[in-house]
Design an enzyme around this catalytic site. Structure first.
Site, PDB file in Angstrom:
ATOM      1  N   ARG A 145       0.858  -1.183   0.000  1.00 58.84           N
ATOM      2  CA  ARG A 145       0.000   0.000   0.000  1.00 58.84           C
ATOM      3  C   ARG A 145       0.896   1.236   0.000  1.00 58.84           C
ATOM      4  O   ARG A 145       2.053   1.179   0.418  1.00 58.84           O
ATOM      5  CB  ARG A 145      -0.892   0.029   1.246  1.00 58.84           C
ATOM      6  CG  ARG A 145      -1.855  -1.144   1.374  1.00 58.84           C
ATOM      7  CD  ARG A 145      -2.658  -1.027   2.666  1.00 58.84           C
ATOM      8  NE  ARG A 145      -3.653  -2.083   2.826  1.00 58.84           N
ATOM      9  CZ  ARG A 145      -3.441  -3.209   3.494  1.00 58.84           C
ATOM     10  NH1 ARG A 145      -2.278  -3.416   4.084  1.00 58.84           N
ATOM     11  NH2 ARG A 145      -4.400  -4.117   3.591  1.00 58.84           N
ATOM     12  N   LYS A 169      -2.188  -2.160   7.933  1.00 54.63           N
ATOM     13  CA  LYS A 169      -3.351  -1.618   8.635  1.00 54.63           C
ATOM     14  C   LYS A 169      -3.471  -2.238  10.015  1.00 54.63           C
ATOM     15  O   LYS A 169      -3.216  -3.419  10.196  1.00 54.63           O
ATOM     16  CB  LYS A 169      -4.628  -1.884   7.824  1.00 54.63           C
ATOM     17  CG  LYS A 169      -4.762  -1.008   6.586  1.00 54.63           C
ATOM     18  CD  LYS A 169      -6.116  -1.219   5.929  1.00 54.63           C
ATOM     19  CE  LYS A 169      -6.306  -0.255   4.761  1.00 54.63           C
ATOM     20  NZ  LYS A 169      -7.620  -0.434   4.118  1.00 54.63           N
ATOM     21  N   HIS A 239      -2.009   2.524  -6.142  1.00 53.97           N
ATOM     22  CA  HIS A 239      -2.939   1.409  -5.938  1.00 53.97           C
ATOM     23  C   HIS A 239      -3.114   0.596  -7.211  1.00 53.97           C
ATOM     24  O   HIS A 239      -3.408  -0.601  -7.152  1.00 53.97           O
ATOM     25  CB  HIS A 239      -4.284   1.937  -5.442  1.00 53.97           C
ATOM     26  CG  HIS A 239      -4.872   1.101  -4.355  1.00 53.97           C
ATOM     27  ND1 HIS A 239      -4.254   0.896  -3.138  1.00 53.97           N
ATOM     28  CD2 HIS A 239      -6.018   0.366  -4.304  1.00 53.97           C
ATOM     29  CE1 HIS A 239      -4.992   0.104  -2.390  1.00 53.97           C
ATOM     30  NE2 HIS A 239      -6.056  -0.240  -3.066  1.00 53.97           N
ATOM     31  N   ARG A 242      -0.477  -1.935  -7.142  1.00 52.06           N
ATOM     32  CA  ARG A 242      -0.848  -2.981  -6.172  1.00 52.06           C
ATOM     33  C   ARG A 242      -1.882  -3.923  -6.796  1.00 52.06           C
ATOM     34  O   ARG A 242      -1.784  -5.149  -6.664  1.00 52.06           O
ATOM     35  CB  ARG A 242      -1.394  -2.329  -4.909  1.00 52.06           C
ATOM     36  CG  ARG A 242      -1.898  -3.286  -3.827  1.00 52.06           C
ATOM     37  CD  ARG A 242      -2.199  -2.490  -2.559  1.00 52.06           C
ATOM     38  NE  ARG A 242      -3.142  -3.118  -1.658  1.00 52.06           N
ATOM     39  CZ  ARG A 242      -2.808  -3.987  -0.702  1.00 52.06           C
ATOM     40  NH1 ARG A 242      -1.542  -4.345  -0.559  1.00 52.06           N
ATOM     41  NH2 ARG A 242      -3.720  -4.495   0.089  1.00 52.06           N
ATOM     42  N   HIS A 265      -4.685  -8.571   3.518  1.00 50.21           N
ATOM     43  CA  HIS A 265      -6.131  -8.469   3.701  1.00 50.21           C
ATOM     44  C   HIS A 265      -6.561  -9.285   4.917  1.00 50.21           C
ATOM     45  O   HIS A 265      -6.182 -10.453   5.052  1.00 50.21           O
ATOM     46  CB  HIS A 265      -6.877  -8.993   2.468  1.00 50.21           C
ATOM     47  CG  HIS A 265      -6.824  -8.071   1.298  1.00 50.21           C
ATOM     48  ND1 HIS A 265      -7.085  -8.482   0.007  1.00 50.21           N
ATOM     49  CD2 HIS A 265      -6.551  -6.744   1.216  1.00 50.21           C
ATOM     50  CE1 HIS A 265      -6.964  -7.457  -0.814  1.00 50.21           C
ATOM     51  NE2 HIS A 265      -6.644  -6.401  -0.101  1.00 50.21           N
ATOM     52  N   TYR A 274     -10.422 -10.069  -6.976  1.00 53.08           N
ATOM     53  CA  TYR A 274      -9.476 -10.316  -8.063  1.00 53.08           C
ATOM     54  C   TYR A 274      -9.850 -11.550  -8.869  1.00 53.08           C
ATOM     55  O   TYR A 274      -9.454 -11.672 -10.032  1.00 53.08           O
ATOM     56  CB  TYR A 274      -8.051 -10.436  -7.505  1.00 53.08           C
ATOM     57  CG  TYR A 274      -7.570  -9.130  -6.943  1.00 53.08           C
ATOM     58  CD1 TYR A 274      -7.188  -8.083  -7.775  1.00 53.08           C
ATOM     59  CD2 TYR A 274      -7.542  -8.899  -5.568  1.00 53.08           C
ATOM     60  CE1 TYR A 274      -6.782  -6.862  -7.265  1.00 53.08           C
ATOM     61  CE2 TYR A 274      -7.135  -7.680  -5.046  1.00 53.08           C
ATOM     62  CZ  TYR A 274      -6.755  -6.674  -5.901  1.00 53.08           C
ATOM     63  OH  TYR A 274      -6.364  -5.463  -5.386  1.00 53.08           O
TER      64      TYR A 274
END
Length: 296
Positions: A145, A169, A239, A242, A265, A274
Protein backbone atom coordinates in the site's frame (compact mmCIF):
# COMPACT_ATOMS: atom_id res chain seq x y z
CA UNK A 1 -20.87 15.98 21.07
CA UNK A 2 -17.61 17.41 19.73
CA UNK A 3 -15.81 16.42 22.93
CA UNK A 4 -16.93 12.83 22.38
CA UNK A 5 -15.57 13.00 18.83
CA UNK A 6 -12.19 14.19 20.15
CA UNK A 7 -12.05 11.22 22.50
CA UNK A 8 -13.13 8.93 19.64
CA UNK A 9 -10.31 10.27 17.45
CA UNK A 10 -7.72 9.49 20.14
CA UNK A 11 -9.23 6.00 20.52
CA UNK A 12 -8.91 5.31 16.77
CA UNK A 13 -5.37 6.69 16.57
CA UNK A 14 -3.85 5.37 19.79
CA UNK A 15 -5.76 2.22 20.68
CA UNK A 16 -7.01 0.91 17.35
CA UNK A 17 -4.02 2.35 15.44
CA UNK A 18 -6.10 3.17 12.39
CA UNK A 19 -4.35 4.93 9.53
CA UNK A 20 -4.58 8.75 9.39
CA UNK A 21 -6.60 8.36 6.18
CA UNK A 22 -9.25 6.18 7.88
CA UNK A 23 -9.44 8.44 10.94
CA UNK A 24 -9.84 11.50 8.73
CA UNK A 25 -12.60 9.84 6.68
CA UNK A 26 -14.54 8.72 9.77
CA UNK A 27 -14.39 12.14 11.42
CA UNK A 28 -15.38 13.88 8.19
CA UNK A 29 -18.49 11.70 7.97
CA UNK A 30 -19.38 12.32 11.62
CA UNK A 31 -18.91 16.09 11.18
CA UNK A 32 -21.34 15.86 8.29
CA UNK A 33 -23.88 14.19 10.60
CA UNK A 34 -23.74 16.73 13.46
CA UNK A 35 -25.87 19.54 11.94
CA UNK A 36 -28.41 17.03 10.62
CA UNK A 37 -28.76 15.47 14.08
CA UNK A 38 -28.96 18.93 15.69
CA UNK A 39 -31.86 19.73 13.34
CA UNK A 40 -33.66 16.74 14.90
CA UNK A 41 -33.04 18.10 18.40
CA UNK A 42 -30.14 15.78 19.23
CA UNK A 43 -27.49 17.72 21.16
CA UNK A 44 -25.95 14.82 23.08
CA UNK A 45 -24.99 11.35 21.85
CA UNK A 46 -26.93 9.77 24.71
CA UNK A 47 -30.15 11.05 23.06
CA UNK A 48 -29.50 9.20 19.81
CA UNK A 49 -32.29 6.81 18.76
CA UNK A 50 -32.88 4.53 15.78
CA UNK A 51 -35.40 6.98 14.31
CA UNK A 52 -32.76 9.73 14.33
CA UNK A 53 -30.32 7.49 12.45
CA UNK A 54 -32.98 6.48 9.91
CA UNK A 55 -33.90 10.12 9.28
CA UNK A 56 -30.21 11.03 9.01
CA UNK A 57 -29.52 8.41 6.34
CA UNK A 58 -32.68 9.34 4.45
CA UNK A 59 -31.63 13.02 4.43
CA UNK A 60 -28.14 12.19 3.18
CA UNK A 61 -29.64 9.97 0.47
CA UNK A 62 -31.90 12.83 -0.68
CA UNK A 63 -28.83 15.08 -0.81
CA UNK A 64 -27.42 12.76 -3.45
CA UNK A 65 -24.86 10.76 -1.48
CA UNK A 66 -23.88 7.54 -3.26
CA UNK A 67 -24.45 4.12 -1.66
CA UNK A 68 -20.68 3.91 -1.15
CA UNK A 69 -20.62 7.22 0.78
CA UNK A 70 -23.66 6.21 2.84
CA UNK A 71 -21.93 2.94 3.73
CA UNK A 72 -18.93 4.93 4.98
CA UNK A 73 -21.22 7.18 7.06
CA UNK A 74 -22.88 4.12 8.55
CA UNK A 75 -19.51 2.52 9.31
CA UNK A 76 -18.28 5.68 11.05
CA UNK A 77 -21.45 5.87 13.16
CA UNK A 78 -21.20 2.19 14.10
CA UNK A 79 -17.60 2.55 15.23
CA UNK A 80 -18.47 5.67 17.26
CA UNK A 81 -21.43 3.97 18.92
CA UNK A 82 -19.31 0.94 19.86
CA UNK A 83 -16.87 3.35 21.48
CA UNK A 84 -19.64 5.26 23.32
CA UNK A 85 -21.17 2.00 24.59
CA UNK A 86 -17.78 0.86 25.86
CA UNK A 87 -17.28 4.20 27.64
CA UNK A 88 -20.82 4.09 29.15
CA UNK A 89 -21.70 7.32 27.35
CA UNK A 90 -24.54 5.51 25.64
CA UNK A 91 -26.82 2.84 27.10
CA UNK A 92 -28.28 1.32 23.92
CA UNK A 93 -27.34 0.68 20.29
CA UNK A 94 -29.49 2.84 17.98
CA UNK A 95 -27.91 1.27 14.85
CA UNK A 96 -29.41 -2.21 15.32
CA UNK A 97 -31.10 -3.30 12.09
CA UNK A 98 -29.89 -0.35 10.02
CA UNK A 99 -28.27 -1.20 6.70
CA UNK A 100 -26.71 0.90 3.97
CA UNK A 101 -28.16 0.68 0.43
CA UNK A 102 -26.63 -2.07 -1.68
CA UNK A 103 -23.77 -0.87 -3.83
CA UNK A 104 -22.18 -2.34 -6.89
CA UNK A 105 -18.64 -3.50 -6.31
CA UNK A 106 -16.40 -1.82 -8.89
CA UNK A 107 -13.62 -3.97 -10.25
CA UNK A 108 -10.14 -2.63 -9.52
CA UNK A 109 -8.31 -1.25 -12.54
CA UNK A 110 -4.90 -2.68 -13.28
CA UNK A 111 -2.19 -2.38 -15.90
CA UNK A 112 -1.60 -5.33 -18.20
CA UNK A 113 1.84 -6.94 -18.46
CA UNK A 114 2.80 -4.97 -21.59
CA UNK A 115 1.91 -1.68 -19.90
CA UNK A 116 3.94 -2.66 -16.82
CA UNK A 117 6.92 -3.49 -19.04
CA UNK A 118 6.66 -0.12 -20.81
CA UNK A 119 6.36 1.76 -17.51
CA UNK A 120 9.38 0.00 -16.01
CA UNK A 121 11.73 0.39 -18.97
CA UNK A 122 12.95 3.81 -17.84
CA UNK A 123 16.72 3.56 -17.47
CA UNK A 124 17.94 6.78 -15.92
CA UNK A 125 20.99 7.76 -13.91
CA UNK A 126 19.43 10.75 -12.14
CA UNK A 127 19.03 9.85 -8.41
CA UNK A 128 15.34 10.85 -8.34
CA UNK A 129 14.56 8.80 -11.45
CA UNK A 130 16.42 5.79 -10.00
CA UNK A 131 14.46 6.25 -6.76
CA UNK A 132 11.18 6.36 -8.70
CA UNK A 133 12.02 3.21 -10.65
CA UNK A 134 12.90 1.47 -7.36
CA UNK A 135 9.56 2.59 -5.90
CA UNK A 136 7.57 1.30 -8.87
CA UNK A 137 9.49 -1.98 -8.94
CA UNK A 138 8.79 -2.47 -5.22
CA UNK A 139 5.08 -1.66 -5.61
CA UNK A 140 4.75 -4.21 -8.42
CA UNK A 141 7.06 -6.78 -6.83
CA UNK A 142 5.51 -6.86 -3.38
CA UNK A 143 2.04 -5.28 -3.59
CA UNK A 144 2.57 -2.62 -0.92
CA UNK A 145 0.00 0.00 0.00
CA UNK A 146 1.09 3.62 -0.46
CA UNK A 147 1.18 4.28 3.30
CA UNK A 148 3.27 1.15 3.82
CA UNK A 149 5.81 2.20 1.22
CA UNK A 150 6.33 5.79 2.39
CA UNK A 151 6.54 4.55 6.00
CA UNK A 152 9.44 2.20 5.25
CA UNK A 153 12.74 2.69 7.06
CA UNK A 154 16.06 1.44 5.73
CA UNK A 155 16.34 -1.26 8.40
CA UNK A 156 13.09 -2.86 7.22
CA UNK A 157 14.65 -3.79 3.88
CA UNK A 158 16.94 -6.81 3.61
CA UNK A 159 18.25 -7.02 0.05
CA UNK A 160 20.55 -9.93 0.86
CA UNK A 161 17.56 -12.08 1.84
CA UNK A 162 15.24 -10.42 -0.69
CA UNK A 163 12.69 -9.40 1.95
CA UNK A 164 10.94 -6.30 3.23
CA UNK A 165 9.13 -5.94 6.54
CA UNK A 166 6.06 -3.66 6.35
CA UNK A 167 3.67 -2.29 8.93
CA UNK A 168 0.14 -2.59 7.55
CA UNK A 169 -3.35 -1.62 8.63
CA UNK A 170 -4.04 -1.88 12.35
CA UNK A 171 -0.32 -2.03 13.08
CA UNK A 172 -0.06 -5.58 11.67
CA UNK A 173 3.40 -6.49 10.46
CA UNK A 174 4.08 -8.80 7.54
CA UNK A 175 7.21 -10.03 5.76
CA UNK A 176 7.15 -9.81 1.97
CA UNK A 177 9.45 -11.17 -0.72
CA UNK A 178 11.21 -8.65 -2.97
CA UNK A 179 11.64 -9.72 -6.60
CA UNK A 180 14.89 -9.78 -8.54
CA UNK A 181 14.30 -6.59 -10.53
CA UNK A 182 13.12 -4.73 -7.45
CA UNK A 183 16.25 -5.87 -5.60
CA UNK A 184 18.44 -4.63 -8.43
CA UNK A 185 16.89 -1.16 -8.58
CA UNK A 186 16.66 -0.79 -4.81
CA UNK A 187 20.38 -1.57 -4.71
CA UNK A 188 21.04 1.13 -7.32
CA UNK A 189 18.93 3.61 -5.38
CA UNK A 190 20.63 2.86 -2.06
CA UNK A 191 24.00 3.53 -3.70
CA UNK A 192 22.75 7.01 -4.74
CA UNK A 193 20.69 7.69 -1.60
CA UNK A 194 23.53 9.57 0.20
CA UNK A 195 23.19 12.27 -2.50
CA UNK A 196 19.64 12.95 -1.21
CA UNK A 197 20.38 13.07 2.51
CA UNK A 198 21.85 16.59 2.18
CA UNK A 199 24.40 15.77 4.86
CA UNK A 200 21.68 14.91 7.39
CA UNK A 201 20.53 11.61 8.82
CA UNK A 202 17.17 9.99 8.15
CA UNK A 203 15.88 6.46 8.71
CA UNK A 204 13.36 6.86 5.90
CA UNK A 205 14.04 4.53 2.98
CA UNK A 206 12.68 6.83 0.30
CA UNK A 207 13.80 10.46 0.49
CA UNK A 208 12.67 13.61 -1.28
CA UNK A 209 15.03 16.01 -3.06
CA UNK A 210 15.14 17.99 0.22
CA UNK A 211 16.37 14.98 2.19
CA UNK A 212 13.12 14.39 4.10
CA UNK A 213 10.81 11.35 4.03
CA UNK A 214 8.98 11.19 0.72
CA UNK A 215 5.29 12.13 1.12
CA UNK A 216 2.34 10.11 -0.27
CA UNK A 217 1.33 13.04 -2.49
CA UNK A 218 4.82 13.20 -4.01
CA UNK A 219 4.77 9.47 -4.81
CA UNK A 220 1.37 9.85 -6.49
CA UNK A 221 2.48 12.80 -8.63
CA UNK A 222 5.78 11.16 -9.62
CA UNK A 223 4.04 7.94 -10.72
CA UNK A 224 1.48 9.92 -12.73
CA UNK A 225 4.38 11.80 -14.38
CA UNK A 226 6.17 8.59 -15.38
CA UNK A 227 2.93 7.16 -16.76
CA UNK A 228 2.67 10.18 -19.06
CA UNK A 229 6.38 10.11 -19.98
CA UNK A 230 6.15 6.43 -20.93
CA UNK A 231 3.05 7.18 -23.05
CA UNK A 232 0.67 4.89 -21.17
CA UNK A 233 -2.98 5.35 -22.07
CA UNK A 234 -3.98 4.73 -18.44
CA UNK A 235 -3.20 6.93 -15.44
CA UNK A 236 -0.60 5.36 -13.14
CA UNK A 237 -1.07 5.54 -9.38
CA UNK A 238 0.23 3.43 -6.47
CA UNK A 239 -2.94 1.41 -5.94
CA UNK A 240 -3.04 0.49 -9.62
CA UNK A 241 0.39 -1.11 -9.26
CA UNK A 242 -0.85 -2.98 -6.17
CA UNK A 243 -3.89 -4.17 -8.17
CA UNK A 244 -1.61 -5.23 -11.03
CA UNK A 245 0.60 -7.20 -8.62
CA UNK A 246 -2.41 -9.05 -7.19
CA UNK A 247 -4.08 -9.70 -10.55
CA UNK A 248 -0.98 -11.01 -12.33
CA UNK A 249 0.02 -13.17 -9.35
CA UNK A 250 -3.46 -14.68 -9.09
CA UNK A 251 -3.63 -15.30 -12.86
CA UNK A 252 -0.34 -17.19 -12.72
CA UNK A 253 -0.76 -19.10 -9.44
CA UNK A 254 -4.50 -19.32 -8.73
CA UNK A 255 -3.56 -19.30 -5.03
CA UNK A 256 -6.08 -16.92 -3.45
CA UNK A 257 -4.89 -17.53 0.12
CA UNK A 258 -1.29 -16.66 -0.74
CA UNK A 259 -2.38 -13.44 -2.46
CA UNK A 260 -4.49 -12.59 0.60
CA UNK A 261 -1.44 -12.97 2.86
CA UNK A 262 0.78 -10.93 0.57
CA UNK A 263 -1.74 -8.09 0.29
CA UNK A 264 -2.35 -8.07 4.04
CA UNK A 265 -6.13 -8.47 3.70
CA UNK A 266 -7.87 -9.40 6.96
CA UNK A 267 -10.76 -11.08 5.09
CA UNK A 268 -10.56 -13.40 2.11
CA UNK A 269 -13.69 -11.74 0.67
CA UNK A 270 -11.62 -8.58 0.06
CA UNK A 271 -9.14 -10.58 -2.04
CA UNK A 272 -11.86 -12.44 -3.94
CA UNK A 273 -12.57 -9.35 -6.05
CA UNK A 274 -9.48 -10.32 -8.06
CA UNK A 275 -11.13 -13.59 -9.08
CA UNK A 276 -13.96 -11.50 -10.59
CA UNK A 277 -11.37 -9.35 -12.34
CA UNK A 278 -9.73 -12.46 -13.79
CA UNK A 279 -13.11 -13.74 -15.00
CA UNK A 280 -13.89 -10.35 -16.55
CA UNK A 281 -10.62 -10.55 -18.49
CA UNK A 282 -11.55 -14.03 -19.77
CA UNK A 283 -15.04 -12.83 -20.67
CA UNK A 284 -13.60 -9.92 -22.67
CA UNK A 285 -11.25 -12.27 -24.54
CA UNK A 286 -14.20 -14.57 -25.27
CA UNK A 287 -16.39 -11.71 -26.51
CA UNK A 288 -13.68 -10.44 -28.84
CA UNK A 289 -12.52 -13.84 -30.16
CA UNK A 290 -15.35 -16.39 -30.22
CA UNK A 291 -17.23 -16.49 -33.57
CA UNK A 292 -20.65 -16.76 -31.88
CA UNK A 293 -19.85 -13.93 -29.48
CA UNK A 294 -18.80 -11.63 -32.34
CA UNK A 295 -21.79 -12.44 -34.51
CA UNK A 296 -24.40 -9.65 -34.66
Amino acid sequence: MNKALDAFRHYLEDERQYSPHTVRNYLRELDRCLPLLAAQGVDDWSQLRTTHCQALLAKLHRQGLSPRSLALTLSALRQLIKFLLREDRLQHDPMVGLQAPKQGRPLPKNLDVDQIDRLLTLDETDPLAVRDRAIMELFYSSGLRLAELVGLNTQQLDLKEGQVRVLGKGGKERQLPVGRMAQEWLGRYLALRPMLTKGGESDALFLSSRGSRLSPRSVQSRLAKWGQNQALDSKVHPHKLRHSFATHLLESSGDLRAVQELLGHANLSTTQIYTHLDFQHLANVYDSAHPRARKK
